[in-house]
Design an enzyme around this catalytic site. Structure first.
Site: not given
Ligand code: UN1
Length: 507
Positions: A240-241, A262, A296, A245
Site C-alpha cells: 500500500g502507501s 511493498e 505501484c 507502511g
Molecule cells: C502492484 O502494483 O502492487 O509488476 C504490483 C507489475 C505487477 C505487480 C504490480 N506484476 O506491474
C-alpha cells in the site's frame, strides 16, 4: 454475458455464486462496495467484529502448529490444487476483478494469471526450501542452516492488485508451513471473498487442511491494527502507501515482528539517444497509462535525452490525446476508471501543483463515460522544467512527468533523486549506457529493466524496492525466506568437545 452498466450488480452476484460465495456474505453488512465502473453500490459486506480477531488469529496459530508437521511437498499439493481452482475460475475471477476495481478485461485476467504462476512456482519450491552446509573450524563438526516455518503470516493488500498480492504471499507461505491471515483492501472485499472460497475448495479436495490455515478478515483500519499488533503474527506483509507502511512497519517492529513492506513507487525511465523510439513509445504507453496509472510499478517519470526529446515527446502527447478511455466492461478501451473520487481529486491537485511549478500539462481532464459517480480521466503528460513539487510524490493516478537531460550522470541523479525506489528502466542500445544504469552507480531501485517499461514484472523474480518503497521482497527468487525462520545448527559427531575460537574451559 450482458453488458449494460446497470447489470453490474447482477453480474457480480452471478459470478460470486459461481465461485461459491454465499449471498449472506455480501449482503446486509456495513462495508459498502462501490464499483468504479459506474459508481454504483454493488454489495454490503459484513465486517469482522474486532473483538473476534484474537480468536481467529488463535485458530490460525493452531492451524500453523498442525501444518508445520505436514511434509513440505505435501503442503505443495494444497497449493497445486489452489492453482487448479484458479485455472478453472480464471475467467470468472478475472471478470470480478474488472467489475470490482475497474481493470480492463485483459488486465483482470492477467492478474489471475499471476496467481496461477505463483502457485506453480510455490509447488516447485515445496520440494526445495533448502538450507546450507557450512564448513566448521572444529574437527568432527558440521554447521548447517535450515529453514522452519515462521508461523502466522498477516497479509494486508491494496485495491489495485486485489487478489494477486495475496497469492504472492500466501502461495509461498503455505508451502513454507505457515498459516495466512488476510486483510484485503476495504475497496475490494468481493474478490477476496471469491479467492477465499476457492482456497476452501482446494482445501476440501486436499482433505485435512487445518481450519484457520487460510483466514480472511474483512474490515477497516481497526482490523488491520489488530492483525499488525498481534504477537502471534511473526510476519506481516503489507502492500500500500508509504504512509500506511510507516505505521505498519513501526508497529510490527515494536513487538519485534518482521514486516515485508511493498509501498509507494515513483518509477522512472531514462530514454537515451540510442533508444528505439517506436518500442519506447509503446512501452511508455503501457507502463504509464495501463491500469489507469494505478500500479505501484506505474511509470511516473520519463527522463528524456535532449537530442530525442523533440522527436519523442510530441508523439507521446498525441498518443495521450488519442488513447481509448472507457468502460472496461462494455468496451475494449485501454484506460478504465480511477478507483474513486478521492483518487480523482488527488490527481487534479497534483496537476495544479505541477502547473504552479512551471509544468505544461497535456490531458488530465475528467471524461464522462458513466455518469457523475464514476471517475474516468484522460491520462496526463506533464512537461516539467525540473524535478520538483509533485514530481517527487507518488500520486496514484495516470500522470507522467517528463524531464529533459543532457548527460547520463545527471539523468541517473534525477532518476534516483526521489524518496521511493521500486522500479526503473532505461531505453537504449548503447551497451555502455545500459550497463552504467545497471551498475552500482546506476538505478537505486529493486527492479531495473532494459528496453521495457517499469511495470508488468514476472513472478519469477523477487518483487519489491528500496527506500520509501519499504525494502520488502515478495514472489520469486529467494523471497520465500521471508516467510520462514532461519536456524543455524552446529553438530558435534566426535567424542571430544573442542570450543570455537580455541577457547579453553577444562573442568
Ligand atoms: C502492484 O502494483 O502492487 O509488476 C504490483 C507489475 C505487477 C505487480 C504490480 N506484476 O506491474
Amino acid at each position: 454475458m450482458t453488458n449494460t452498466s446497470s447489470s453490474i450488480p447482477n453480474e457480480i452476484r452471478n459470478i460470486l455464486a459461481e465461485l461459491g460465495v454465499a449471498a449472506e456474505q455480501t449482503q446486509g453488512g456495513t462495508l459498502k462496495v462501490v464499483s468504479p465502473v459506474d459508481g454504483s453500490v454493488v454489495a454490503s459486506v459484513p465486517e469482522v467484529p474486532v473483538a473476534q480477531i484474537g480468536k481467529l488469529i488463535g485458530e490460525a496459530h493452531e492451524a500453523y502448529l498442525a501444518w508445520r508437521s505436514v511434509p513440505a511437498p505435501r503442503r505443495g499439493e494444497f497449493v497445486r490444487l489452489l492453482g487448479q481452482e484458479l485455472r478453472a475460475a480464471k475467467d470468472a475471477l478475472g471478470r470480478l476483478v474488472s467489475l470490482e476495481v475497474g481493470k480492463s478485461p485483459s488486465e483482470g485476467l492477467g492478474e489471475v494469471q499471476e496467481m496461477i504462476d505463483i502457485c506453480d512456482l510455490a509447488v516447485g519450491l515445496s520440494r526445495q526450501l533448502y538450507g546450507l552446509v557450512i564448513q566448521s573450524e572444529r574437527e568432527d563438526h558440521r554447521v548447517t542452516e535450515q529453514w522452519h516455518p515462521a508461523g502466522v503470516v498477516g497479509v494486508i493488500s491494496a485495491f489495485n492488485f486485489p487478489v494477486a498480492v495475496w497469492s504472492w504471499n500466501a502461495a509461498l507461505a503455505f508451502v513454507c508451513g505457515d498459516a495466512v491471515v488476510w486483510k484485503p483492501s476495504e475497496k475490494a472485499p468481493l474478490t477476496a471473498l471469491a479467492v477465499q472460497s476457492l482456497a476452501m475448495r482446494a482445501a476440501q479436495k486436499f482433505g485435512g487442511v487445518p481450519s484457520g490455515l487460510s483466514t480472511l478478515l474483512i474490515g477497516g483500519r481497526d482490523v488491520g491494527e489488530a492483525l499488525v499488533d498481534d504477537v502471534r503474527v511473526p510476519v506481516v506483509s503489507a502492500t500500500g502507501s508509504t504512509r500506511m507502511g510507516r505505521i505498519v512497519g513501526e508497529r510490527v517492529a515494536r513487538r519485534f515482528g518482521r514486516a515485508i513492506l511493498e509501498l509507494g513507487g515513483n518509477n522512472a525511465s531514462i530514454v537515451t539517444p540510442s533508444a528505439d523510439l517506436d518500442l519506447t513509445l509503446r512501452a511508455v504507453a503501457f507502463s504509464a497509462m495501463g491500469t489507469a496509472g494505478q500500479r505501484c510499478t506505474t511509470m511516473r517519470r520519463l527522463i528524456v535525452h535532449e537530442n530525442v526529446y523533440d522527436n519523442l515527446v510530441p508523439k507521446l502527447a498525441s498518443v495521450y490525446k488519442s488513447i481509448s478511455i472507457g468502460n472496461p466492461i462494455t468496451s475494449d478501451a485501454l484506460v478504465g476508471p480511477l478507483i474513486d473520487g478521492r483518487a480523482f481529486e488527488a490527481m487534479q491537485q497534483a496537476l495544479a501543483d505541477a502547473k504552479k511549478a512551471g509544468g505544461t500539462v497535456h490531458g488530465g481532464e475528467r471524461v464522462d463515460i458513466n455518469g457523475p459517480n464514476s471517475f474516468y480521466v484522460r491520462p496526463a503528460l506533464v512537461e516539467m522544467p525540473a524535478q520538483l513539487g509533485p514530481v517527487c510524490d507518488e500520486t496514484f493516478a495516470p500522470i507522467l512527468y517528463v524531464l529533459k537531460y543532457r548527460n547520463l550522470e545527471d539523468a541517473i541523479a534525477l532518476h534516483n533523486g526521489v524518496p521511493q525506489g521500486l522500479s526503473s528502466s532505461i531505453f537504449g542500445t548503447d551497451i555502455r549506457e545500459i550497463e552504467q544504469f545497471l551498475s552500482t552507480r546506476g538505478s537505486d531501485c529493486g527492479i531495473a529493466n532494459v528496453n521495457m517499461g517499469t511495470s508488468g514484472a514476472e513472478i519469477g523474480g523477487a518483487f519489491g524496492g528500496e527506500k520509501e518503497t519499504g525494502g520488502g521482497r515478495e514472489s520469486g527468487s529467494d523471497a520465500w525466506k521471508g516467510y520462514m525462520r532461519r536456524q543455524t545448527s552446529a553438530m558435534n559427531y566426535g567424542r571430544t568437545l573442542p570450543l570455537a575460537q580455541g577457547v579453553k574451559f577444562d573442568i
